[in-house]
Design a protein around this motif. Structure first.
Motif, PDB file in Angstrom:
ATOM      1  N   ASP A   1       0.831  -1.205   0.000  1.00 49.34           N
ATOM      2  CA  ASP A   1       0.000   0.000   0.000  1.00 49.34           C
ATOM      3  C   ASP A   1       0.865   1.254   0.000  1.00 49.34           C
TER       4      ASP A   1
ATOM      5  N   ASP B   1       2.532   1.751  -3.347  1.00 49.65           N
ATOM      6  CA  ASP B   1       1.526   2.183  -4.313  1.00 49.65           C
ATOM      7  C   ASP B   1       1.237   3.679  -4.160  1.00 49.65           C
TER       8      ASP B   1
ATOM      9  N   HIS C   1       2.265   6.883  -6.881  1.00 50.27           N
ATOM     10  CA  HIS C   1       1.300   7.827  -7.447  1.00 50.27           C
ATOM     11  C   HIS C   1       1.773   9.272  -7.285  1.00 50.27           C
TER      12      HIS C   1
ATOM     13  N   LYS D   1      -3.139  -6.638  -4.919  1.00 51.38           N
ATOM     14  CA  LYS D   1      -2.382  -5.438  -4.556  1.00 51.38           C
ATOM     15  C   LYS D   1      -1.054  -5.364  -5.301  1.00 51.38           C
TER      16      LYS D   1
ATOM     17  N   SER E   1      -0.505  -6.589  -8.238  1.00 55.13           N
ATOM     18  CA  SER E   1      -0.863  -6.215  -9.606  1.00 55.13           C
ATOM     19  C   SER E   1      -1.112  -4.720  -9.721  1.00 55.13           C
ATOM     20  N   SER E   2      -1.838  -4.154  -8.727  1.00 56.03           N
ATOM     21  CA  SER E   2      -2.098  -2.717  -8.722  1.00 56.03           C
ATOM     22  C   SER E   2      -0.808  -1.923  -8.607  1.00 56.03           C
TER      23      SER E   2
ATOM     24  N   SER F   1       1.014  -1.893 -11.865  1.00 56.70           N
ATOM     25  CA  SER F   1       0.350  -0.973 -12.795  1.00 56.70           C
ATOM     26  C   SER F   1       0.771   0.465 -12.514  1.00 56.70           C
ATOM     27  N   SER F   2       0.852   0.813 -11.228  1.00 59.93           N
ATOM     28  CA  SER F   2       1.293   2.163 -10.852  1.00 59.93           C
ATOM     29  C   SER F   2       2.711   2.413 -11.328  1.00 59.93           C
TER      30      SER F   2
ATOM     31  N   PRO G   1      -0.299  -7.643 -14.569  1.00 62.77           N
ATOM     32  CA  PRO G   1      -1.473  -6.807 -14.867  1.00 62.77           C
ATOM     33  C   PRO G   1      -1.620  -6.543 -16.359  1.00 62.77           C
TER      34      PRO G   1
END
Length: 456
Positions: free
Chosen positions: A84, A87, A91, A112, A114-115, A118-119, A142
């Motif tokens: 988290d 991530d 951003h 998470k 995968s997210s 992606s970020s 992802p």
């Protein structure tokens, strides 16, 4: 006489210097501030955001991020918390070129991860390393990976690679490596390797394959490193074929009973072959066939390194040694021995007319009492090209002294010989002196012998 500074003035002077120092740092060019941040760990760089308003977002401009859980006490929630945090930070940043993410040894939420990936890809990352630190971690690449046009280097360490999205393509990826990764989906594996149109460097370290049968063509591949464990592939259910017509460098360390084959790879100039980690019982024929098949790809090699177990594998193929190619470009050969047989070495040397450098490890195991080394059957490189020879793991045994004598007498152009003693010999001063005297008594002619000591 110098005037005395009052305590009040001294306090003001200290305050002045402190304020002045703060102003000096704040007024430094941003390039220098970025350099200062680049010398810190990612965690330390992020913490500088609390120093002052100007420092609040400086760290977001850094091109390299290294996220690791440095906490000495890891709890079951720390992996997801770290994901988290990464991530969120990704951003906020906008100039990342190199990203290293290491997660603790626990099962991490695949969604998470995968997210987070992606970020990372939103920032046009060029170099990405993902270390899940757990062979039980499962993750899915992802869909955003299929749109990654900037990624040039990708390292994945640990975990199960379960799924790869349709249409995935890394148009700029040149370096791809896997370590401790388990491939469980045949179509996904095929899709991944087929989606790298400019790949030049591919490596596998201790990876596992479960019911995988794939065949991929990578015409741009220049360097291939394979290190499979003995149980990496089930010989009865898995096969991995790589068609690499322009391959230049090969490092192959694997069980020869594993069905991993090179196709059309005849341009290799540098090779390191270690056919180890295997059980020979009831597999001699398969081992022999595989070894001959692999060496048939090495006809253009210029530098070749062979482990002791590779020599053993070729020994099982003695009746087929005539099928070995001519190593017409080979100039450097390094060979390890733990078996007295030298038929394989003799055959390789006879097929190497341009050999200039020979390095022998474990010379005490090499027996010269064989018809392979008669004056009528000596390799032509002994007379025409071999100029330098090294002998490592030298213990001063009678067999090694005979080896040195044989080379001095039969290698016409030999100019230098480096002998690297074992730590045991180096510490035995009397034995070492005796060895030195024996070497001097051989009559070295124009060849210089350098005796190197090791104290370990």
């Amino acid at each position: 006489m110098a005037s005395t500074i009052s305590s009040s003035n001294s306090h003001k002077l200290q305050r002045y210097h402190m304020v002045d120092m703060k102003d000096m740092i704040s007024d430094l060019p941003e390039g220098i501030l970025y350099y200062i941040l680049s010398r810190l760990s990612t965690e330390e760089a992020v913490r500088t955001s609390i120093l002052a308003t100007k420092w609040r977002y400086l760290w977001t401009q850094l091109p390299v991020f290294d996220f690791r859980d440095s906490s000495p006490k890891r709890n079951s929630k720390s992996p997801d918390c770290l994901v988290d945090l990464v991530d969120q930070l990704l951003h906020k940043s906008n100039r990342i070129k190199k990203l290293f993410i290491e997660l603790p040894v626990t099962i991490v939420d695949a969604g998470k991860v995968s997210s987070m990936l992606s970020s990372a890809l939103m920032h046009d990352v060029h170099d990405l390393t993902l270390n899940l630190e757990s062979e039980n971690s499962r993750f899915v690449l992802p869909n955003s990976f299929s749109a990654s046009r900037s990624l040039t280097k990708l390292d994945i360490v640990f975990g199960f690679l379960d799924s790869v999205p349709d249409g995935i393509c890394f148009p700029s990826l040149k370096i791809l490596s896997f370590a401790h990764v388990t491939f469980t989906n045949e179509k996904s594996a095929q899709r991944l390797f087929s989606g790298c149109p400019v790949l030049q460097d591919l490596s596998f370290e201790k990876c596992y394959w479960v019911n995988i049968n794939i065949s991929v063509a990578i015409p741009t591949l220049k360097k291939l490193d394979i290190f499979f464990r003995s149980s990496s592939l089930d010989r009865n259910s898995c096969m991995f074929k790589i068609d690499a017509v322009n391959l230049l460098s090969l490092s192959y360390k694997s069980n020869p009973t594993i069905n991993c084959f090179l196709v059309n790879s005849t341009s290799i100039v540098d090779a390191n072959i270690d056919l180890g980690f295997f059980c020979v019982q009831n597999n001699e024929l398969h081992v022999a066939v595989f070894a001959i098949e692999l060496f048939s790809r090495l006809g253009s090699v210029e530098s070749l390194r062979l482990s002791d177990q590779t020599i053993q594998c070729l020994n099982y193929a003695k009746s087929a040694l005539h099928l070995l190619p001519s190593f017409k470009n080979l100039t450097r050969l390094e060979v390890h021995f733990d078996d007295p047989s030298c038929e394989v070495l003799a055959d390789i040397l006879r097929k190497s007319p341009k050999l200039e450098f020979l390095h022998i490890y474990g010379g005490s195991y090499l027996s010269l009492d064989s018809e392979d080394w008669t004056s009528d059957s000596l390799p032509c490189c002994f007379k025409s090209s071999l100029k330098s020879c090294d002998i490592s793991d030298f213990r001063g045994d009678e067999a090694e002294i005979r080896l040195v004598k044989f080379l001095l007498e039969n290698v016409t152009l030999l100019r230098e010989m480096n002998i690297y003693c074992t730590g045991y010999l180096s510490k035995k001063s009397k034995k070492l002196a005796d060895v030195r005297n024996q070497l001097q008594a051989l009559g070295m002619g124009s060849c210089v012998i350098n005796l190197h000591h090791s104290w370990f």
